[in-house]
Motif scaffolding. Structure first.
Motif, mmCIF file in Angstrom:
data_model
loop_
_atom_site.group_PDB
_atom_site.id
_atom_site.type_symbol
_atom_site.label_atom_id
_atom_site.label_comp_id
_atom_site.label_asym_id
_atom_site.label_seq_id
_atom_site.Cartn_x
_atom_site.Cartn_y
_atom_site.Cartn_z
ATOM 1 N N GLY A 245 40.090 -26.561 9.232
ATOM 2 C CA GLY A 245 39.783 -27.684 8.812
ATOM 3 C C GLY A 245 39.561 -28.105 7.087
ATOM 4 O O GLY A 245 40.320 -29.041 6.309
ATOM 5 N N GLY A 246 39.620 -26.642 6.826
ATOM 6 C CA GLY A 246 39.030 -27.093 5.217
ATOM 7 C C GLY A 246 37.896 -26.882 4.405
ATOM 8 O O GLY A 246 38.197 -27.938 3.179
ATOM 9 N N PHE A 247 36.398 -26.591 5.284
ATOM 10 C CA PHE A 247 35.717 -26.908 5.010
ATOM 11 C C PHE A 247 35.093 -25.676 3.885
ATOM 12 O O PHE A 247 35.711 -25.094 3.752
ATOM 13 C CB PHE A 247 34.596 -26.830 5.593
ATOM 14 N N ASP A 248 35.124 -26.673 2.895
ATOM 15 C CA ASP A 248 34.880 -25.869 1.560
ATOM 16 C C ASP A 248 34.066 -26.312 1.151
ATOM 17 O O ASP A 248 33.350 -26.045 -0.537
ATOM 18 C CB ASP A 248 36.062 -26.503 0.723
ATOM 19 N N ALA A 250 29.207 -25.101 0.963
ATOM 20 C CA ALA A 250 27.947 -24.634 1.606
ATOM 21 C C ALA A 250 27.437 -24.089 2.507
ATOM 22 O O ALA A 250 27.918 -24.585 3.311
ATOM 23 C CB ALA A 250 26.821 -24.294 0.762
ATOM 24 N N LEU A 251 28.202 -22.706 3.129
ATOM 25 C CA LEU A 251 27.734 -22.364 4.177
ATOM 26 C C LEU A 251 27.092 -22.287 5.179
ATOM 27 O O LEU A 251 26.659 -22.312 6.209
ATOM 28 C CB LEU A 251 28.511 -20.594 4.396
ATOM 29 N N THR A 252 25.845 -21.796 4.148
ATOM 30 C CA THR A 252 24.217 -22.243 4.690
ATOM 31 C C THR A 252 24.364 -23.423 4.761
ATOM 32 O O THR A 252 23.308 -23.759 6.154
ATOM 33 C CB THR A 252 23.789 -22.562 3.125
ATOM 34 N N ASP A 253 24.618 -24.718 4.403
ATOM 35 C CA ASP A 253 25.015 -25.962 5.525
ATOM 36 C C ASP A 253 25.282 -26.171 6.532
ATOM 37 O O ASP A 253 25.190 -26.751 7.443
ATOM 38 C CB ASP A 253 25.225 -27.171 4.135
ATOM 39 N N LEU A 254 26.851 -25.528 6.618
ATOM 40 C CA LEU A 254 27.916 -25.104 7.883
ATOM 41 C C LEU A 254 26.664 -24.955 8.965
ATOM 42 O O LEU A 254 26.541 -25.322 9.734
ATOM 43 C CB LEU A 254 28.571 -24.540 7.830
ATOM 44 N N ALA A 255 25.678 -23.650 8.489
ATOM 45 C CA ALA A 255 25.396 -23.148 9.857
ATOM 46 C C ALA A 255 23.653 -23.715 9.842
ATOM 47 O O ALA A 255 23.407 -24.194 11.596
ATOM 48 C CB ALA A 255 24.579 -21.759 9.233
#
Length: 285
Positions: A245-248, A250-255
């Motif tokens: 969906g275009g999440f841009d 920090a991958l740390t925050d997503l994790a």
């Protein structure tokens, strides 16, 4: 007095699956026509939805379909120029829960139609253990009724598939059995989907007043995998859906948002399932 000849039907369950899991769905849509439609109240105690696929690729063209499957079993009829090797000559098959990425090379022409059961639905319908089907594709004959198999085999996959599903439903029992363990599995799974703050089996123990051991036993029998696996798969679906969906951010925050305590473990789990690290997956969009 209660009417014991016509006991009340169990209530229709809340949604127990989503449509997430297809990697790069926009690319699939360029090659394959995918349709989904809901199960009728007649079978919705067991079945989440129906779906169909059709494709007609020019000679020499191909497309690699990649899916992170759900904790569900499917019952399908499949015809095409290049059938999946695991069908072993069968046309109507049961595919159990797949714990790895599900890859299919799309070539030539093909048609597929099927039912996606609720987590545990096929085991509740048949009385068999879903553990026997995990990571396997089997001829449907020994698992579901002859009437269901015959109705699926008779579907006109080149025409209006939806119109033929009534005959499939006629092969189901008139009434669902009262099965408290299956109902609990459905409630727990629906809770996993509804509340993204649930990140561990311990959370489920507290919310549902049931031990991890009981959950493990019930999930292995009905679903074919444990509750920890199911929860992790749904959260991975959420992650992939966010990236698609275009999440841009920090991958740390997503994790952290989806239950991983550090990016190293998140990257390891994502790579093992999807086949490349999340940073590369995002760049490939």
């Amino acid at each position: 007095m209660p009417d014991r000849t016509n006991p009340p039907q169990p209530p229709v369950a809340a949604p127990t699956a989503t449509f997430a899991g297809i990697l790069r769905p926009e690319r699939l849509a360029e090659h394959v026509q995918l349709r989904r439609w809901p199960a009728s109240p007649r079978v919705s105690h067991w079945v989440e939805n129906y779906w169909s696929l059709r494709w007609d690729l020019p000679e020499g063209a191909s497309f690699a379909s990649e899916v992170l499957p759900h904790p569900t079993c499917s019952l399908t009829v499949e015809r095409g120029d290049h059938p999946r090797p695991e069908l072993a000559g069968e046309e109507v098959v049961v595919t159990g829960v797949v714990t790895r990425r599900f890859d299919v090379e799309i070539r030539g022409s093909g048609r597929v139609a099927g039912l996606r059961f609720r987590p545990g639905g096929l085991a509740a319908l048949t009385g068999q253990s879903a553990k026997a089907w995990t990571n396997r594709t089997l001829g449907a004959g020994p698992i579901v009724s002859e009437a269901i198999v015959a109705a699926l085999a008779a579907l006109d996959l080149a025409g209006d598939v939806e119109a033929g599903t009534g005959a499939v439903e006629d092969g189901f029992p008139e009434r669902a059995a009262q099965d408290a363990r299956y109902h609990r599995v459905l409630r727990v799974v629906a809770d996993m989907l509804e509340d993204r703050s649930i990140l561990s089996v311990a959370d489920l123990e507290r919310r549902h007043g049931v031990s991890a051991r009981t959950l493990q036993r019930d999930f292995l029998h009905y679903v074919g995998v444990g509750p920890k696996w199911v929860l992790a798969r749904y959260r991975m679906h959420d992650v992939v859906e966010a990236l698609d969906g275009g999440f841009d951010g920090a991958l740390t925050d997503l994790a952290l948002q989806h239950g991983w305590y550090d990016q190293a473990h998140f990257t390891r789990d994502f790579t093992a399932l999807v086949g490349l690290p999340p940073s590369r997956y995002r760049r490939a969009k």
